[in-house]
Design an enzyme around this catalytic site. Structure first.
Site, PDB file in Angstrom:
ATOM      1  N   ASN A  33       0.843  -1.193   0.000  1.00 34.40           N
ATOM      2  CA  ASN A  33       0.000   0.000   0.000  1.00 34.40           C
ATOM      3  C   ASN A  33       0.879   1.244   0.000  1.00 34.40           C
ATOM      4  O   ASN A  33       1.646   1.421  -0.954  1.00 34.40           O
ATOM      5  CB  ASN A  33      -1.145  -0.042   1.019  1.00 34.40           C
ATOM      6  CG  ASN A  33      -0.817  -0.294   2.464  1.00 34.40           C
ATOM      7  OD1 ASN A  33      -0.355  -1.370   2.813  1.00 34.40           O
ATOM      8  ND2 ASN A  33      -1.069   0.650   3.324  1.00 34.40           N
ATOM      9  N   ASP A  34       0.796   2.121   0.981  1.00 34.14           N
ATOM     10  CA  ASP A  34       1.348   3.475   0.861  1.00 34.14           C
ATOM     11  C   ASP A  34       2.832   3.543   0.493  1.00 34.14           C
ATOM     12  O   ASP A  34       3.639   2.764   1.024  1.00 34.14           O
ATOM     13  CB  ASP A  34       1.240   4.208   2.199  1.00 34.14           C
ATOM     14  CG  ASP A  34      -0.105   4.058   2.872  1.00 34.14           C
ATOM     15  OD1 ASP A  34      -1.031   3.501   2.268  1.00 34.14           O
ATOM     16  OD2 ASP A  34      -0.214   4.510   4.030  1.00 34.14           O
TER      17      ASP A  34
ATOM     18  N   GLN B  36       4.617   0.314   2.273  1.00 31.21           N
ATOM     19  CA  GLN B  36       3.874  -0.578   3.158  1.00 31.21           C
ATOM     20  C   GLN B  36       3.742  -1.926   2.455  1.00 31.21           C
ATOM     21  O   GLN B  36       3.271  -1.997   1.315  1.00 31.21           O
ATOM     22  CB  GLN B  36       2.484   0.009   3.440  1.00 31.21           C
ATOM     23  CG  GLN B  36       2.514   1.179   4.384  1.00 31.21           C
ATOM     24  CD  GLN B  36       2.812   0.740   5.806  1.00 31.21           C
ATOM     25  OE1 GLN B  36       1.927   0.301   6.519  1.00 31.21           O
ATOM     26  NE2 GLN B  36       4.059   0.860   6.228  1.00 31.21           N
TER      27      GLN B  36
ATOM     28  N   TRP C 117      -3.594  -7.090   2.999  1.00 34.45           N
ATOM     29  CA  TRP C 117      -3.016  -6.235   4.030  1.00 34.45           C
ATOM     30  C   TRP C 117      -2.767  -7.031   5.322  1.00 34.45           C
ATOM     31  O   TRP C 117      -3.562  -7.889   5.685  1.00 34.45           O
ATOM     32  CB  TRP C 117      -3.979  -5.063   4.298  1.00 34.45           C
ATOM     33  CG  TRP C 117      -3.419  -4.063   5.260  1.00 34.45           C
ATOM     34  CD1 TRP C 117      -2.646  -2.985   4.962  1.00 34.45           C
ATOM     35  CD2 TRP C 117      -3.582  -4.075   6.678  1.00 34.45           C
ATOM     36  NE1 TRP C 117      -2.310  -2.324   6.111  1.00 34.45           N
ATOM     37  CE2 TRP C 117      -2.865  -2.958   7.178  1.00 34.45           C
ATOM     38  CE3 TRP C 117      -4.251  -4.906   7.577  1.00 34.45           C
ATOM     39  CZ2 TRP C 117      -2.825  -2.660   8.545  1.00 34.45           C
ATOM     40  CZ3 TRP C 117      -4.197  -4.611   8.937  1.00 34.45           C
ATOM     41  CH2 TRP C 117      -3.487  -3.499   9.404  1.00 34.45           C
TER      42      TRP C 117
ATOM     43  N   SER D  60       2.934   3.544   8.183  1.00 37.24           N
ATOM     44  CA  SER D  60       3.531   4.560   7.308  1.00 37.24           C
ATOM     45  C   SER D  60       4.387   5.589   8.023  1.00 37.24           C
ATOM     46  O   SER D  60       4.183   5.909   9.191  1.00 37.24           O
ATOM     47  CB  SER D  60       2.429   5.266   6.524  1.00 37.24           C
ATOM     48  OG  SER D  60       2.017   4.406   5.490  1.00 37.24           O
TER      49      SER D  60
ATOM     50  N   ARG E 250      -1.394   8.287  13.722  1.00 41.98           N
ATOM     51  CA  ARG E 250      -0.428   7.599  12.855  1.00 41.98           C
ATOM     52  C   ARG E 250      -0.096   8.434  11.618  1.00 41.98           C
ATOM     53  O   ARG E 250      -0.842   9.319  11.247  1.00 41.98           O
ATOM     54  CB  ARG E 250      -0.981   6.246  12.401  1.00 41.98           C
ATOM     55  CG  ARG E 250      -2.268   6.359  11.576  1.00 41.98           C
ATOM     56  CD  ARG E 250      -2.694   4.978  11.094  1.00 41.98           C
ATOM     57  NE  ARG E 250      -3.925   5.003  10.325  1.00 41.98           N
ATOM     58  CZ  ARG E 250      -5.141   4.925  10.859  1.00 41.98           C
ATOM     59  NH1 ARG E 250      -5.300   4.817  12.168  1.00 41.98           N
ATOM     60  NH2 ARG E 250      -6.201   4.962  10.085  1.00 41.98           N
ATOM     61  N   ASP E 251       1.013   8.102  10.996  1.00 44.79           N
ATOM     62  CA  ASP E 251       1.501   8.677   9.738  1.00 44.79           C
ATOM     63  C   ASP E 251       2.130  10.046  10.020  1.00 44.79           C
ATOM     64  O   ASP E 251       1.579  10.823  10.794  1.00 44.79           O
ATOM     65  CB  ASP E 251       0.399   8.778   8.680  1.00 44.79           C
ATOM     66  CG  ASP E 251      -0.369   7.467   8.511  1.00 44.79           C
ATOM     67  OD1 ASP E 251       0.194   6.413   8.875  1.00 44.79           O
ATOM     68  OD2 ASP E 251      -1.523   7.493   8.050  1.00 44.79           O
TER      69      ASP E 251
ATOM     70  N   GLU F 224      -5.537  10.434   7.355  1.00 45.30           N
ATOM     71  CA  GLU F 224      -4.375   9.578   7.189  1.00 45.30           C
ATOM     72  C   GLU F 224      -3.325  10.302   6.336  1.00 45.30           C
ATOM     73  O   GLU F 224      -3.649  11.152   5.516  1.00 45.30           O
ATOM     74  CB  GLU F 224      -4.775   8.258   6.514  1.00 45.30           C
ATOM     75  CG  GLU F 224      -5.734   7.415   7.343  1.00 45.30           C
ATOM     76  CD  GLU F 224      -5.894   5.999   6.791  1.00 45.30           C
ATOM     77  OE1 GLU F 224      -5.688   5.057   7.557  1.00 45.30           O
ATOM     78  OE2 GLU F 224      -6.224   5.844   5.597  1.00 45.30           O
TER      79      GLU F 224
HETATM   80  C1  FRU Z   1      -3.171   4.407   4.701  1.00 38.60           C
HETATM   81  C2  FRU Z   1      -2.851   3.626   5.963  1.00 38.60           C
HETATM   82  C3  FRU Z   1      -2.066   4.472   6.949  1.00 38.60           C
HETATM   83  C4  FRU Z   1      -1.352   3.436   7.776  1.00 38.60           C
HETATM   84  C5  FRU Z   1      -1.033   2.385   6.756  1.00 38.60           C
HETATM   85  C6  FRU Z   1      -1.112   0.979   7.297  1.00 38.60           C
HETATM   86  O1  FRU Z   1      -3.418   3.554   3.623  1.00 38.60           O
HETATM   87  O2  FRU Z   1      -4.017   3.119   6.558  1.00 38.60           O
HETATM   88  O3  FRU Z   1      -2.881   5.332   7.733  1.00 38.60           O
HETATM   89  O4  FRU Z   1      -0.185   3.941   8.376  1.00 38.60           O
HETATM   90  O5  FRU Z   1      -1.973   2.539   5.707  1.00 38.60           O
HETATM   91  O6  FRU Z   1      -0.714   0.057   6.330  1.00 38.60           O
END
Ligand code: FRU
Length: 463
Positions: A22-23, A39, A47, A84, A142-143, A198
């Site tokens: 993902n990210d 990610q 996931w 992330s 987070r992030d 996010e």
């Molecule tokens: C965004 C997210 C972030 C988190 C990550 C987890 O897609 O949900 O907020 O840090 O992905 O994989």
């Protein structure tokens, strides 16, 4: 099916070697080379058990895989892991700031890298912030976005405040290990009923500041532009980073040439069972150059490095597109192409380019400019086996303004840049091997194609 023989695997957009992505995380140019962390679940194409994957490139286009950078603690449950974050250069020491999730709790962590960025050590002083600000009820914490200003490091962390909307909390420190809470940088709603912001990304652009957010439940990337004063961001305007849900959680960085470059996660638009069977999930957008514009919008265009992938080229002389015609471009077929077209919509209500067109036209994907209501859309209702909807983005053209399209197709990706500021991405899954044609069309009136160029693009993954 293994991940390598899946026909939907992109050729020049980055995708993970195997498993889930993902990210984009930790984007940095380090000693001349571009590093892309992301990610990653290396075990399966869904996931969970988040690691940081790692790839490197000399030119933003050709990527080589490197060993995993961060891993969850042994025995962690699916929800725990390394979420992330970003990479910064701390006086010559490569450093990651990210969210470590332990026992379901989201905590700001620091990891310090070796000079070659291949080995990362979680700092013994973690977590570097004990938890969310006291007395605030938050849906998540987070992030990270981290920058250096004067003698201080600053960082914002994505969150929300119950009853008020999404939020970014602002911190300051003289080192990356000790942080003082300064208050919320910004609180509110960009989507509807924002709960959680996010992946906040905050930067100066021209004479404004930009706050890029991936708000939940909107689940699409948006930006705010405005003023940054006394540790507060005052939003004055907003826009879409991309009109589609298929583009999410972007992050940007400044390279050694001073360019601000953004990548976003292109999530799949097909069922989880198909992703698991394919063995991989997720792609990165093309690197997007982010530039200021005099009209207040955020400028977005593909990094010029993409031109190095161009091969065989065809072009068409200027010509009219009569109403209600569909004109195949002879000799142009493929699933890895760049198409650049400038079109005067004239009297047409709709004008556009069809890609992934099968000979009988029972599969096709349309990239359409619609005069009313002034928008760009990707009609994937007959694209193939994936989601069948039509994501769109506002694209109001002034009277006499020319439609300027750059379209990138890459196996299961359609990524469109319009008029230097409107981006729209869709994942599509044509089922027929001959769904590879391209055509131009107009409805409701005559449009004029002022220029049309197309290139085959070559693959750029070193694996
Ligand atoms: C965004 C997210 C972030 C988190 C990550 C987890 O897609 O949900 O907020 O840090 O992905 O994989």
């Amino acid at each position: 099916m293994t991940s390598s023989n899946d026909r939907y695997r992109p050729g020049y957009h980055f995708s993970p070697p195997t498993g889930w992505m993902n990210d984009p995380n930790g984007l940095i140019q380090w000693r001349g080379r571009y590093h892309l962390f992301y990610q990653h679940n290396p075990y399966e194409a869904r996931w969970g058990f988040m690691h940081w994957g790692h790839a490197v490139s000399d030119d933003l286009m050709h990527w080589s895989d490197l060993p995993l950078a961060l891993a969850p603690e042994p025995g962690s449950p699916r929800e725990d892991g390394c979420w992330s974050g970003v990479a910064v250069n701390d006086g010559g020491i490569p450093t990651l700031l990210y969210t470590e999730v332990r026992g379901g709790v989201q905590l700001p962590y620091v990891a310090v890298g070796s000079e070659d960025l291949l080995t990362w050590t979680k700092h013994p002083r973690n977590p570097v912030i004990a938890g969310p600000p006291e007395g605030v009820s938050v849906p998540g914490f987070r992030d990270h976005c981290v920058w250096h200003e004067g003698n201080w490091w600053y960082q914002i962390i994505g969150s929300g405040i119950a009853g008020q909307g999404g939020a970014c909390f602002l911190y300051r420190g003289t080192t990356l290990l000790e942080w003082e809470y300064l208050g919320p940088l910004c609180v509110g709603s960009v989507g509807e009923n924002d709960d959680m912001w996010e992946c906040p990304d905050f930067f100066a652009l021209g004479d404004r500041h930009v706050l890029v957010l991936s708000p939940l439940p909107l689940n699409r990337a948006v930006y705010l532009t405005g003023r940054y004063e006394s540790h507060r961001f005052i939003a004055e305007a907003s826009g879409d980073v991309d009109g589609s849900h298929d583009f999410y959680a972007p992050q940007s960085f400044v390279d050694e040439r001073g360019r601000r470059i953004m990548f976003g996660w292109l999530r799949e638009a097909r069922d989880e069972a198909m992703q698991l069977a394919a063995g991989w999930s997720g792609a990165m957008s093309l690197p997007r150059l982010i530039t200021p514009r005099t009209d207040g919008r955020v400028g977005m265009s593909p990094a010029p490095e993409i031109e190095a992938l161009r091969g065989a080229h065809i072009s068409r002389a200027p010509h009219d597109l009569s109403p209600d015609t569909f004109v195949p471009i002879d000799m142009l077929h493929g699933d890895m192409l760049e198409i650049a077209a400038t079109i005067d919509p004239g009297a047409a209500q709709q004008v556009g380019v069809a890609v992934f067109v099968s000979p009988e036209r029972n599969e096709e994907t349309h990239i359409v400019y619609e005069r009313e209501p002034g928008r760009l859309l990707i009609d994937r209702t007959r694209a193939g086996s994936g989601y069948a909807d039509s994501p769109s983005i506002a694209l109001p053209l002034d009277h006499g303004e020319i439609l300027n399209l750059r379209i990138f197709i890459d196996r299961s990706i359609v990524e469109v840049f319009a008029n230097g500021h409107a981006c729209l991405t869709a994942r599509v899954y044509p089922t027929r091997s001959d769904s590879d044609g391209v055509a131009l069309f107009a409805t409701g009136g005559t449009a004029r194609v002022l220029s049309f160029d197309a290139w085959e693009l070559s693959s750029s993954m070193h694996r």
